[in-house]
Design an enzyme around this catalytic site. Structure first.
Site: not given
Length: 537
Positions: A90, A122, A159, A260
C-alpha cells in the site's frame, strides 16, 4: 557418473538462481484479462495484501515491507506454501533500496502491485486535488520500481470515492492515471499497467467501474480492483452477491479483480469463496483476487502472527492455503482476447449518484507554476502559516474571480493554475486583487500577510505558458466515445454493500459563493489539519 549428474544439476540450479528475476515474464493487459507476455497464457491473481499499519489514516509513518530484506525473505516460504503469485503493497519508501527483496520475490515467481500514494500524500476525497506534490510522489514510485519485471502494476488510488457524495474525487484519480501512463511512455519504461482500487458501494459500483474504464486508451484505467467483502462464512455464488457482481461487470473492457477480499464476520475464515472465484463461473470476467491480509493486527484479518523473524501461522492460513492449493482454473489465451483489446465504454452520465465529469483536471506542470510565481508583484508573506491561508483565500475570492486556481470536477472546468502549490495559488489571487485595485500599496497588505515582491520578473519566455494556462478552462476532454456499452448501467445491485474494513471549489462567474469559499479553504487547510475561518464583508 553420479558425481557428474550432481555437478550438472548444481550448475543448472545455480544458472536458474542467477537468471531469476531477469527471466520472470512481464504481465500484460489484453482486453479484460491479464496475460503472461512470454506465452500468452492468462494470469489470475492469487494474491495477499502485504503491509502493516496502513489503515491508520492519522499515522503518516509506515513500514515498507519491500525494503526489509530479512523479513521479506522470511515470509517467502509462507507465500509459496499458499500458492501466492501477487503481493499488494500500500505504500513504499522511495528513499530506500528494494533490490534484495524484489529479486527474492521474483525468484519465487511473485509479482507486486503497488499503490503510488502514501498516508501523507494521496488524493483526499473531501478536498480532492491532482497537484505538483502528488505528481512528484507518484512519478518517484514509478522511477523506483519501473526496472523490476515482477511489478505487475500500480494503483493510482484506493477507495478515494467511497459513496455517492464524493464521486467528483474520481476525476482527480483518473487524471493521475492518465498522467502516470503518459509518464511511463515518455520515460520509455516498459508498459506497466496503472489502475484503481475501489470499495464496493451499492449506489456507485457500476458507474465507478464504467468511469475508470471509459474514454480514450491514454486516459482510462488499465485495470479495476474492487475491495469486496460480501462472501462471509459458508456462502455461495448466488447468496454472496458474486453472481450479481459478475453479471454487472461482464461487459467491462478492462481486467477486474478483487483488490481485497476475505470477510471476517465469521471466524475462522474458511475461504470457501476461493473455489468459486477461480471457477469457470468467474474467471472469464474476474482475474482472481488478493486476500486481506498477511499480518495479524487489531482488525483480526491476519493469516500469520509475526514477532521479529519468527512467524506463526493462524487457522485462517491453514484454511486459505488448503483452498488456494486445490484450485484448477481454466486459462484463456491472449489470442482469443485480441479482438476486444481496444474496445472501450461510454462514460456514465451525470446522475444523483454520479457527478464526476468525463473532462479531467490538467496535468501538473512545475515550469508553469514557477513562471507564474516569478512574475507576481504581490505575494503572501513568508511568515504566514499555511493553516491560515484559508482566511486569505476566503476574503479575496469573495471579491475577485478565483477561477484560475479552482477546480470543479462536477462540470469539468479547471483553473489553469489549480495544480500549483497552495502558496503560489494564494499569491496569484493576492496579486490579482492588487492589480484590480490599481496596484495601490494598501491592496497588498492584508494586515501584514502580503508584501510587494521587488524581484518580480517580466521574463517573456514565461509568457506562452502563462497565456496557455489562463486562456480558458483546461483539462482533458475524455469524451468517452466508445465501441461498447456500459458494463451494466441499468443493473441494480442485488446485495447490500459491506464495509471493506475499518477505513483506512467551484469556478466562479465573478465571485464564488460561500459554499465554494469553504471548499477553497478546505483544500488548503485539510493537509495541515488547520481550521479556517473565512472573512466576509
Amino acid at each position: 557418473m553420479v558425481n557428474l549428474v550432481s555437478v550438472v544439476c548444481s550448475a543448472l540450479v545455480l544458472a536458474a538462481n542467477l537468471a531469476g528475476a531477469a527471466d520472470l515474464p512481464e504481465i500484460e493487459v489484453i482486453g479484460n484479462k491479464f496475460f503472461f507476455s512470454n506465452n500468452g497464457s492468462q494470469f489470475l491473481m492469487r494474491g495477499i495484501a502485504y503491509q502493516q499499519n496502513t489503515a491508520n489514516e492519522t499515522d503518516t509513518t509506515f513500514k515498507d515491507p519491500l525494503a526489509d530484506a530479512d523479513s521479506c525473505k522470511r515470509d517467502i516460504k509462507y507465500f509459496t506454501d499458499s500458492n501466492t503469485n501477487v503481493l499488494r503493497v500500500y505504500a513504499v519508501n522511495t528513499t530506500l533500496d528494494h533490490d534484495e527483496c524484489m529479486n527474492a520475490l521474483a525468484d519465487a515467481g511473485i509479482y507486486i502491485i503497488a499503490d503510488l500514494s502514501q498516508p501523507s500524500e494521496s488524493i483526499n476525497r473531501d478536498s480532492p486535488e491532482w497537484n505538483l506534490d502528488l505528481y512528484k510522489r507518484y512519478t518517484d514510485v514509478i522511477d523506483m520500481f519501473s526496472n523490476y519485471s515482477n511489478v505487475l502494476g500500480f494503483f493510482a488510488g484506493n477507495e478515494v470515492t467511497n459513496n455517492k457524495s464524493n464521486t467528483d474525487a474520481s476525476a482527480f484519480v483518473k487524471a493521475a492515471i492518465r498522467d502516470m501512463k503518459s509518464y511511463i511512455s515518455e520515460k520509455k519504461y516498459r508498459k506497466i499497467p496503472v489502475g484503481y482500487s475501489s470499495n464496493d458501494d451499492g449506489d456507485i459500483r457500476v458507474a465507478i467501474a464504467d468511469y475508470f474504464a471509459c474514454g480514450d486508451e491514454d486516459e482510462r484505467a488499465d485495470f479495476f480492483g474492487i475491495n469486496n467483502y460480501e462472501w462471509c462464512g459458508d456462502s455461495s455464488f448466488e447468496a454472496s452477491g458474486y453472481e450479481a457482481a459478475t453479471k454487472q461487470y461482464q461487459n467491462l473492457t478492462i481486467p477486474v479483480f478483487f483488490s481485497e477480499y476475505g470477510c471476517n464476520e465469521v471466524t475462522p475464515r474458511k475461504f470457501t469463496e476461493v473455489g468459486t472465484l477461480f471457477s469457470d463461473k468467474m474467471t472469464d470476467v474476474w482475474s482472481g483476487g488478493i486476500v486481506y491480509m498477511y499480518f495479524q493486527e487489531e482488525n483480526k484479518y491476519g493469516l500469520v502472527s509475526v514477532k521479529g523473524l519468527s512467524v506463526s501461522t493462524l487457522s485462517d492460513f491453514g484454511y486459505y492455503s488448503s483452498e488456494i492449493n486445490k484450485i484448477s482454473p481454466s486459462y484463456a489465451k491472449a489470442s482469443s482476447a485480441s479482438q476486444a483489446a481496444h474496445s472501450t465504454l461510454s462514460c456514465p452520465a451525470s446522475a444523483s449518484t454520479w457527478k464526476a465529469a468525463s473532462s479531467l483536471p490538467p496535468t501538473p506542470d512545475k515550469d508553469t507554476c514557477d513562471c507564474v510565481a516569478s512574475t507576481l508583484e504581490c505575494v503572501v508573506a513568508d511568515d504566514v502559516a499555511s493553516k491560515n491561508y484559508g482566511d486569505l483565500f476566503g476574503f479575496v475570492c469573495d471579491k475577485i474571480d478565483c477561477s484560475d486556481i479552482t477546480a470543479n470536477a462536477e462540470n469539468g472546468t479547471y483553473g489553469g493554475f489549480s495544480y500549483c502549490s497552495d502558496k503560489d495559488k494564494l499569491s496569484y489571487i493576492l496579486n490579482s486583487y492588487y492589480n484590480e485595485n490599481g496596484k495601490e500599496k494598501s491592496a497588498c497588505d492584508f494586515s501584514g500577510s502580503a508584501s510587494i515582491n521587488k524581484s518580480a520578473s517580466s521574463d517573456k519566455s514565461c509568457s506562452s505558458k502563462i497565456s496557455k494556462a489562463t486562456s480558458g478552462s483546461s483539462g482533458s476532454s475524455g469524451s468517452g466515445s466508445s465501441s461498447g456499452s456500459g458494463s451494466s448501467s441499468s443493473s441494480k445491485s442485488t446485495s447490500s454493500s459491506k464495509s471493506s474494513k475499518s477505513s483506512d471549489g467551484h469556478i466562479s462567474q465573478k465571485r464564488v459563493s460561500r459554499t465554494e469559499l469553504f471548499a477553497i479553504a478546505g483544500i488548503v487547510t485539510a493537509f495541515a489539519g488547520g481550521v479556517s475561518f473565512i472573512l466576509f464583508e
